[in-house]
Design an enzyme around this catalytic site. Structure first.
Site, mmCIF file in Angstrom:
data_model
loop_
_atom_site.group_PDB
_atom_site.id
_atom_site.type_symbol
_atom_site.label_atom_id
_atom_site.label_comp_id
_atom_site.label_asym_id
_atom_site.label_seq_id
_atom_site.Cartn_x
_atom_site.Cartn_y
_atom_site.Cartn_z
ATOM 1 N N LYS A 53 35.825 -4.473 74.319
ATOM 2 C CA LYS A 53 34.844 -4.232 73.561
ATOM 3 C C LYS A 53 33.875 -5.464 73.816
ATOM 4 O O LYS A 53 34.608 -6.529 73.594
ATOM 5 C CB LYS A 53 34.979 -3.760 72.090
ATOM 6 N N SER A 128 31.178 1.960 66.050
ATOM 7 C CA SER A 128 30.301 1.249 67.030
ATOM 8 C C SER A 128 31.099 0.906 68.394
ATOM 9 O O SER A 128 30.629 0.574 69.271
ATOM 10 C CB SER A 128 30.082 -0.092 66.502
ATOM 11 N N SER A 152 34.803 2.267 62.994
ATOM 12 C CA SER A 152 34.370 2.001 64.257
ATOM 13 C C SER A 152 35.153 2.284 65.355
ATOM 14 O O SER A 152 34.747 2.483 66.729
ATOM 15 C CB SER A 152 33.672 0.513 64.448
#
Length: 453
Positions: A53, A128, A152
């Protein structure tokens, strides 16, 4: 896509072939799950390629949190989880798209554009960590790392049909994670199945002297100890289910039935209304975000505004041009709840209520092993679905409790809705009892044998 368990047995030549195949797939894909083709950065070391990420520091890579304000920032060091990957035969290969600074539930706020859900490209992948989940579900990554502040990892895993694990707060080092909300953030795996989640979790867990919140515990060995024959006492919170869609409620009841048939004991418990948890979570997270993001000012790193007259204008222009609307909204609200006159009324009360919620979880766990809930009120929705930010915030209603209390939680795909979209359910366990999460999920995964493709 080959699983992580299988990939770990490949030779170095076979791994290079796998990386080339992934790179070609990413270049041909329209999901926008990766920020750019992974070969442009190269691998962070030799090993099985893991998607990272874009808020986890990888030495020598541009890390931006999908925000314009960090354009050009190159990480000078590895996050601790990267060092742990390298020691366990894995390496970073590519950066995943995400909501800007991890603030969102749809991956629509990224400066790199939206990421599409591989199950239906007209729908969001969640957020997210939407890029990580979309890549794993879309066959573009063996496995991925995400971060979970209020769901997330788990919510995009549910929307895309992956397994997502949020570890106990302190189980995985946050050193090198660019912070959104320091008291909630945790790094965890998004994978194709429970075995892979266990393997990747074991690789990144363990004590780290560079993180003062890291628990003084050795790396876990959950994969070695996976046991699908264990039976658990599982609590359900009936009052919380009313906010879910009919499709999610049906999947919930069917999964409960399967758990009972497998021999698990189901008991009903009560907790504070989950709508209070939403308010508490957003007050605290926005307050911490306003403090954490104060460091991005255009002076030391990242984007710097041009044609400025003085230092004040540099700060104002750099932050105004660099941050997106959702991040600005949360910074302003965070500063509001921390301001004199409102600190006691909002922030202090939220922290007191957070402690009460944690105590409620602890009381339930005196009598049970696990709690079982939905992950999200619905399956993946269309882009631009939410009429207001408040509607988007409510989609976190089932996931934030684990973050408020620092408990581990795992999202497992259990069903498909009438449109064929995956629906995930969540187990929450006692602090540092990820083994029970993985054991029950491993057994349920095999019992349901859900085919999403």
């Amino acid at each position: 896509m080959i699983t992580l368990k299988q990939a770990l047995s490949l030779s170095q030549d076979e791994l290079e072939t796998l990386k080339n195949e992934i790179d070609a797939k990413v270049r041909a894909s329209d999901l926008n799950a990766y920020i750019k083709a992974p070969s442009l950065n190269g691998a962070s070391a030799k090993g099985v390629p893991i998607l990272i990420k874009d808020n986890i520091s990888v030495k020598g890579w541009e890390i931006t949190c999908s925000s314009k304000i960090l354009e050009g920032y190159v990480a000078p060091y590895h996050a601790s989880v990267m060092e742990n990957l390298h020691q366990n035969g894995m390496a970073g290969f590519g950066l995943s798209n995400m909501d800007e600074f991890a603030m969102g539930s749809t991956t629509e706020s990224s400066c790199y554009g939206i990421t599409k859900n591989p199950r239906d490209k007209n729908r969001v992948p969640g957020g997210s960590s939407g890029g990580s989940a979309a890549a794993v579900a879309g066959g573009l990554a063996v496995a991925a790392l995400g971060s979970d502040t209020g769901g997330s990892i788990r919510q995009p895993a549910s929307y895309c049909g992956c397994v997502g694990l949020k570890p106990t707060y302190g189980r995985v080092s946050r050193y090198g994670l660019i912070a959104y909300c320091s008291s909630f953030d945790q790094i965890g795996p998004i994978t194709q199945n429970v075995e892979d989640a266990s393997i990747l979790f074991d690789a990144i867990s363990g004590h780290d002297n560079k993180d003062s919140t890291s628990a003084n515990l050795k790396p876990t060995q959950t994969f070695k100890n996976l046991n699908r024959d264990k039976r658990f006492k599982i609590a359900i919170l009936r009052d919380h289910i009313k906010d879910a869609s009919n499709e999610v409620q049906l999947a919930y009841e069917n999964t409960l039935k399967a758990l009972k048939e497998m021999g698990h004991e189901i008991v009903e418990k009560k907790m504070l209304d989950s709508h209070y948890q939403i308010s508490i979570y957003y007050i605290i997270s926005m307050a911490e975000a306003s403090s954490n993001l104060a460091r991005f000012d255009g002076v030391r790193y990242g984007r710097r505004a041009q044609n400025i007259k003085d230092l004040k204008e540099l700060y104002l222009k750099s932050r105004s041009e660099g941050f997106g609307d959702e991040v600005k909204r949360r910074i302003m609200l965070g500063n509001f709840v921390l301001s004199s006159g409102y600190y006691d009324a909002y922030y202090l009360k939220a922290q007191q209520m957070r402690l009460m919620i944690k105590e409620q979880y602890n009381k339930i766990f005196e009598e049970v092993d696990l709690i079982f809930t939905p992950v999200a009120p619905t399956s993946a929705h269309l882009f631009n679905y939410h009429a207001s930010p408040l509607e988007m915030y409510l989609s976190d209603i089932y996931t934030i409790g684990a973050n408020l209390s620092g408990l581990p939680a795992l999202s497992l795909p259990v069903a498909k809705d009438p449109l064929g979209l995956p629906i995930g359910m969540q187990f929450i366990a006692k602090a540092f009892d990820e083994q029970s999460l993985l054991d029950v999920s491993y057994a349920l995964e095999q019992e349901l044998d859900l085919k999403l493709d």
